[in-house]
Design an enzyme around this catalytic site. Structure first.
Site, PDB file in Angstrom:
ATOM      1  N   GLU A  74      -4.370  -1.615   8.637  1.00 36.14           N
ATOM      2  CA  GLU A  74      -3.239  -1.088   9.296  1.00 36.14           C
ATOM      3  C   GLU A  74      -3.124  -1.902  10.766  1.00 36.14           C
ATOM      4  O   GLU A  74      -4.097  -2.166  11.313  1.00 36.14           O
ATOM      5  CB  GLU A  74      -3.300   0.320   9.647  1.00 36.14           C
ATOM      6  CG  GLU A  74      -3.061   1.250   8.461  1.00 36.14           C
ATOM      7  CD  GLU A  74      -3.339   2.689   8.970  1.00 36.14           C
ATOM      8  OE1 GLU A  74      -2.895   3.148  10.103  1.00 36.14           O
ATOM      9  OE2 GLU A  74      -3.625   3.434   8.068  1.00 36.14           O
ATOM     10  N   GLU A 124      -8.986   6.023   7.249  1.00 31.72           N
ATOM     11  CA  GLU A 124      -9.550   6.407   8.388  1.00 31.72           C
ATOM     12  C   GLU A 124     -10.687   7.235   8.164  1.00 31.72           C
ATOM     13  O   GLU A 124     -10.554   8.448   8.929  1.00 31.72           O
ATOM     14  CB  GLU A 124      -8.409   6.477   9.576  1.00 31.72           C
ATOM     15  CG  GLU A 124      -7.491   5.421   9.673  1.00 31.72           C
ATOM     16  CD  GLU A 124      -6.636   5.323  10.721  1.00 31.72           C
ATOM     17  OE1 GLU A 124      -6.268   6.464  11.261  1.00 31.72           O
ATOM     18  OE2 GLU A 124      -6.285   4.535  11.345  1.00 31.72           O
ATOM     19  N   ARG A 159       0.915  -1.256   0.039  1.00 32.07           N
ATOM     20  CA  ARG A 159      -0.130  -0.150   0.064  1.00 32.07           C
ATOM     21  C   ARG A 159       0.941   1.196  -0.071  1.00 32.07           C
ATOM     22  O   ARG A 159       1.801   1.247   0.692  1.00 32.07           O
ATOM     23  CB  ARG A 159      -0.849  -0.103   1.417  1.00 32.07           C
ATOM     24  CG  ARG A 159      -1.917   1.358   1.170  1.00 32.07           C
ATOM     25  CD  ARG A 159      -2.989   1.094   2.371  1.00 32.07           C
ATOM     26  NE  ARG A 159      -2.338   1.601   3.423  1.00 32.07           N
ATOM     27  CZ  ARG A 159      -3.042   2.107   4.491  1.00 32.07           C
ATOM     28  NH1 ARG A 159      -4.259   2.190   4.535  1.00 32.07           N
ATOM     29  NH2 ARG A 159      -2.417   2.468   5.774  1.00 32.07           N
TER      30      ARG A 159
END
Ligand code: NAG
Length: 307
Positions: free
Chosen positions: A255, A145, A64
């Site tokens: 994550e 997020e 990523r």
């Protein structure tokens, strides 16, 4: 300066790749070029090698890369790193942060129509640029997020509700499609252990006429052991099980990490040692949770910045 992180790093991927195979054995390695420019190199069994090759050799298959609209992690930087990721034969995830600061929206009085146009154009350009240099995006993450929304103030959920966010995400998907994007789309929330947060976001964001559920292929969550006492493995298991049963999308832990040193901090799983072995345990525990999700919906782990 040479980093010999690789002992534990390889353990992570060996463990993930053995037995049941998750689809994405991933890491966010966005800072790699920055770290290298500071003179750091990486080694595997004493042999210096490019980080992505070491990762690949030990079972990693996906990377990523975060992309900001300006600053250190701008598109130029992302394009450069993407060449190495693709040359190593790995799946490429591009994580669009759509940051206020970077898109120049901070404090502006932009209305949502203008913003929607901008995001269509921006996403289209990003997809085109990565494709044009021969490194097409495989997974497009829209926002990072995004529990509290994107592109404030318009997309600030606590102020304007989730409807503008739904529309902006739809615009981003439309921009990608207009550029011929044929990969998968990913939405990423923090606090994967917090079912009420996930439920409230995904229960609201799919709105007829704005974002439809079929436009999103993957759901990603962050899961860190030091930001909130609620972030236990059992809470993650229960939250992701609900997520899988309710929204029926493939899920990745997008994550996570576990420390080798973390003085003065209470971790959510105190029985796991703060060490390389503890990192393996942490990743194995998350892997087991993902493997246990209904209908094979647990599909990957993206380790946070192992370099
Ligand atoms: C883009 O990022 C690179 C590397 O991080 C930096 O050197 C360059 O100045 C940035 N460009 C812009 C326009 O911000």
């Amino acid at each position: 300066m040479m980093r010999t992180l690789v002992a534990y790093f390889s353990l992570l991927f060996l463990c993930i790749s053995s037995s049941y195979a998750l689809k994405y054995h991933a890491a966010d390695i966005s800072s790699l070029l920055v770290v290298e420019s500071q003179g750091v190199s990486f080694s595997d069994n004493g042999k210096v090698a490019p980080f992505e090759d070491i990762m690949k050799a030990h079972g990693g298959n996906t990377v990523r890369i975060r992309v900001w609209t300006a600053g250190q992690y701008n598109t130029t930087y992302g394009l450069k790193l993407a060449k190495r990721v693709k040359a190593a034969g790995m799946t490429l995830i591009v994580d669009l942060h759509l940051s206020d600061t970077c898109s120049g929206r901070s404090g502006s009085s932009s209305n949502s129509f203008q913003l929607a146009d901008d995001i269509v154009r921006y996403t289209m350009q990003i997809v085109q640029q990565f494709a044009a240099q021969g490194t097409p995006i495989d997974i497009l993450q829209i926002g990072n997020e995004i529990n509290n929304g994107i592109l404030w103030p318009v997309g600030e959920i606590s102020v304007n509700g989730i409807n503008p966010v739904s529309q902006l995400l739809n615009s981003a998907v439309n921009g990608a499609k207009a550029a011929g994007f044929s990969g998968k789309t990913l939405l990423h929330l923090a606090n994967g252990w917090d079912w009420s947060g996930l439920d409230s976001f995904f229960g609201g964001v799919f709105i007829p006429g704005a974002l439809s559920a079929s436009e999103i292929d993957l759901i990603g969550v962050s899961f860190y052991p030091f930001y909130d006492a609620g972030a236990t493995l059992s809470a993650l298991e229960s939250s992701l099980t609900n997520l899988a049963n309710t929204f029926k999308k493939p899920i990745v832990v997008a994550e996570t990490d576990w420390p080798v040193s973390c003085p003065g901090v209470t971790l959510t799983e105190p029985s796991i040692p703060v060490s390389a072995a503890g990192q393996t345990t942490w990743i194995m525990d998350i892997k087991n949770i993902l493997v246990g999700l209904p209908n094979g919906l647990g599909q990957g782990i993206f380790y946070w910045e192992p370099g």
